[in-house]
Motif scaffolding. Structure first.
Motif, PDB file in Angstrom:
ATOM      1  N   LEU A 139       0.839  -1.194   0.000  1.00 36.05           N
ATOM      2  CA  LEU A 139       0.000   0.000   0.000  1.00 36.05           C
ATOM      3  C   LEU A 139       0.876   1.246   0.000  1.00 36.05           C
ATOM      4  CD1 LEU A 139      -2.656  -1.010   2.700  1.00 36.05           C
ATOM      5  CD2 LEU A 139      -2.976  -0.956   0.224  1.00 36.05           C
ATOM      6  N   ALA A 177      -1.316   6.916   1.244  1.00 36.95           N
ATOM      7  CA  ALA A 177      -2.716   6.650   0.883  1.00 36.95           C
ATOM      8  C   ALA A 177      -3.632   6.906   2.073  1.00 36.95           C
ATOM      9  CB  ALA A 177      -2.871   5.212   0.403  1.00 36.95           C
ATOM     10  N   VAL A 227      -6.570   5.197   3.580  1.00 37.87           N
ATOM     11  CA  VAL A 227      -7.111   3.848   3.407  1.00 37.87           C
ATOM     12  C   VAL A 227      -8.378   3.650   4.244  1.00 37.87           C
ATOM     13  CG1 VAL A 227      -6.658   1.379   3.603  1.00 37.87           C
ATOM     14  CG2 VAL A 227      -4.809   2.947   2.952  1.00 37.87           C
ATOM     15  N   ARG A 248      -8.608  11.943  -5.248  1.00 36.39           N
ATOM     16  CA  ARG A 248      -8.379  10.919  -6.275  1.00 36.39           C
ATOM     17  C   ARG A 248      -6.882  10.691  -6.438  1.00 36.39           C
ATOM     18  NH1 ARG A 248     -11.876   8.499  -9.672  1.00 36.39           N
ATOM     19  NH2 ARG A 248     -13.522   9.996  -9.135  1.00 36.39           N
ATOM     20  N   ARG A 303      -5.281   9.342  -4.016  1.00 33.82           N
ATOM     21  CA  ARG A 303      -4.838   9.137  -2.626  1.00 33.82           C
ATOM     22  C   ARG A 303      -5.804   8.244  -1.855  1.00 33.82           C
ATOM     23  NH1 ARG A 303      -4.215  13.590   0.955  1.00 33.82           N
ATOM     24  NH2 ARG A 303      -5.962  14.630  -0.076  1.00 33.82           N
ATOM     25  N   LEU A 351      -8.036   5.191  -1.023  1.00 36.60           N
ATOM     26  CA  LEU A 351      -8.054   3.788  -1.413  1.00 36.60           C
ATOM     27  C   LEU A 351      -9.012   3.020  -0.507  1.00 36.60           C
ATOM     28  CD1 LEU A 351      -6.900   1.475  -3.151  1.00 36.60           C
ATOM     29  CD2 LEU A 351      -5.107   1.200  -1.425  1.00 36.60           C
ATOM     30  N   VAL A 397     -10.193  -0.620   0.547  1.00 36.26           N
ATOM     31  CA  VAL A 397      -9.765  -2.015   0.499  1.00 36.26           C
ATOM     32  C   VAL A 397     -10.900  -2.884   1.027  1.00 36.26           C
ATOM     33  CG1 VAL A 397      -8.104  -3.724   1.304  1.00 36.26           C
ATOM     34  CG2 VAL A 397      -7.350  -1.388   0.809  1.00 36.26           C
ATOM     35  N   SER A 411      -9.658   3.227  -7.408  1.00 35.08           N
ATOM     36  CA  SER A 411      -9.557   3.580  -5.989  1.00 35.08           C
ATOM     37  C   SER A 411     -10.007   2.453  -5.073  1.00 35.08           C
ATOM     38  CB  SER A 411     -10.401   4.838  -5.693  1.00 35.08           C
ATOM     39  OG  SER A 411      -9.958   5.932  -6.455  1.00 35.08           O
ATOM     40  N   VAL A 412     -10.268   1.268  -5.650  1.00 32.07           N
ATOM     41  CA  VAL A 412     -10.755   0.144  -4.852  1.00 32.07           C
ATOM     42  C   VAL A 412      -9.848  -1.060  -5.077  1.00 32.07           C
ATOM     43  CG1 VAL A 412     -12.716  -1.354  -4.314  1.00 32.07           C
ATOM     44  CG2 VAL A 412     -13.120   0.989  -5.091  1.00 32.07           C
ATOM     45  N   ARG A 413      -9.506  -1.726  -4.017  1.00 30.66           N
ATOM     46  CA  ARG A 413      -8.684  -2.937  -4.091  1.00 30.66           C
ATOM     47  C   ARG A 413      -9.423  -4.072  -3.389  1.00 30.66           C
ATOM     48  NH1 ARG A 413      -2.321  -3.316  -2.164  1.00 30.66           N
ATOM     49  NH2 ARG A 413      -2.239  -5.566  -1.761  1.00 30.66           N
TER      50      ARG A 413
END
Length: 429
Positions: A228, A232, A234, A265, A267, A269, A271, A299-301
């Protein structure tokens, strides 16, 4: 009947303690059963966990830990079945449970503890056949779920409601995770208040703990291990991906945050750690499609369920954990996150007001409007001092939820149930 507890039959028909939490039907209940069983065994109480075999490769008996056996009972096809298909397998499963006890001397088990309503059915038969107390933990309640049904979720069937009512009537003790759940059992199901005990679930405080700056467990070290970006922002969701858990609320809130503050955008994220469950198993890519529709794919994991050590890293790496569920009997994810020093933003439903202390360890939100979540999350990301204060409060709050305290209370419940059963048998003699 002896007052000393030496062996407990734990029943978890629909999901195995060997399954990885976060996918299928495995979740907080699996963690609960495993952690309690290990700690009971460490105190000299052997535990046999009965579950339905879902693979030919599974041995009839597997050792989960010293003093803890998982008994894989053959009941129906060797495959995972949807919950609506499981009631038809109750007779076969119950026969397997009774057959195990029959192979030993009478009195092999001192008590039976069942989890979820399906397990309550074979436990009810075992209670009568073995002459031992039956303790039951619902974990979720059909009447409560149906009153707060998520969009796209089917209501729980009447067969489940009737089954839960039967379990409530039959159990010697009902274990509620929170005072709110205890009230629901009494008000919605007519449970005898004297048979309802509140026992808070716990968290493994040796695994879920805060990192220290510059140490291997710190948030920055966790981010490096997980790949990561250091800078970010998060937002973390952990759990089964299904309408009940409402991961869509977080995705919609994130889209709103990005629309209102374009500087995020690149930055921000989100999860999502978990796998499809329930009705979402028929649409396993639904959250990915929603992210695409919202224009936030970058922006999505999405991450699969993972062991506890890795999960603790995800909590430490996050700025905030979001639990927007439509219902939670407790909210184990919220406590795990707080134990790692990460504050939580959660829906003010079910047991979450117990798991999260509003304004101290996190923030509670009424309802599921993504705009409300976006507003609170924006504030937390913009105010590091507030986030740090909540992080400190989160660690203190979670520290009260150790599994040893849970087992202390459960043993008290077990002893009380056995004493009441013995008294009844003496009076009836």
């Amino acid at each position: 009947m002896s007052q000393r507890i030496t062996r407990v039959a734990t029943i978890s028909m629909h999901t195995s303690p060997l399954d990885q939490p976060g996918t299928g039907d495995a979740g907080g209940m699996n963690v609960y059963i495993v952690e309690v069983a290990k700690r009971l065994a460490a105190r000299g109480v052997e535990v046999d966990i009965f579950t339905r075999a879902t693979s030919r490769a599974l041995p009839p008996v597997a050792e989960l830990a010293p003093g803890v056996l998982v008994r894989n009972v053959v009941a129906g096809p060797f495959e995972e079945l949807d919950k609506p298909e499981l009631p038809a397998r109750l007779c076969e499963f119950t026969a397997g449970v009774l057959g195990t006890e029959a192979a030993h001397e009478p009195g092999h088990y001192d008590l039976v503890h069942s989890h979820y309503w399906l397990s309550g059915q074979p436990a009810w038969v075992a209670q009568r056949r073995w002459g031992v107390p039956m303790v039951h933990t619902m974990h979720t309640l059909a009447k409560v779920k149906n009153a707060a049904l998520a969009a796209g979720d089917a209501p729980e069937p009447m067969a489940r409601v009737l089954g839960e009512e039967q379990v409530v009537e039959s159990a010697d003790r009902l274990v509620a995770n929170t005072p709110e759940e205890a009230r629901q059992l009494i008000d919605l199901y007519g449970a005898d208040p004297e048979r309802v005990e509140t026992v808070a679930p716990g968290v493994n405080l040796s695994v879920f703990r805060p990192g220290r700056p510059g140490r291997p467990g710190s948030g920055m070290a966790a981010r490096r291990r997980l790949g990561l970006p250091r800078d970010a922002r998060v937002l973390l969701f952990v759990g089964r991906i299904q309408p009940l858990k409402a991961p869509d609320v977080l995705l919609r809130a994130a889209a709103r945050m990005l629309a209102e503050d374009p500087s995020l955008r690149g930055r921000l994220l989100v999860v999502v750690v978990g796998g499809p469950s329930g009705s979402a198993r028929a649409r396993p890519e639904e959250m990915q499609r929603l992210a695409a529709d919202l224009g936030i794919t970058g922006s999505v994991r999405f991450e699969p369920p993972c062991p506890q050590d890795e999960l603790a890293d995800w909590y430490r790496a996050a700025d905030v954990t979001v639990v927007p569920s439509h219902n939670e009997s407790f909210g184990l994810v919220a406590v795990e996150s707080q134990a790692c020093g990460t504050p939580v933003v959660a829906a003010a439903v079910g047991g979450l007001p117990t798991a999260v202390r509003h304004g101290v360890s996190g923030m509670l939100i009424d309802g599921h409007d993504p705009a409300d979540y976006a507003m609170v999350l924006r504030r937390l990301l913009a105010e590091p001092r507030l986030r740090a204060r909540l992080a400190r409060g989160a660690v203190r709050h979670a520290g009260a939820f150790g599994w040893d305290a849970t087992v202390d209370r459960l043993l008290s419940v077990y002893t009380g149930a056995m004493h009441a059963k013995l008294t009844e048998s003496v009076i009836g003699a």
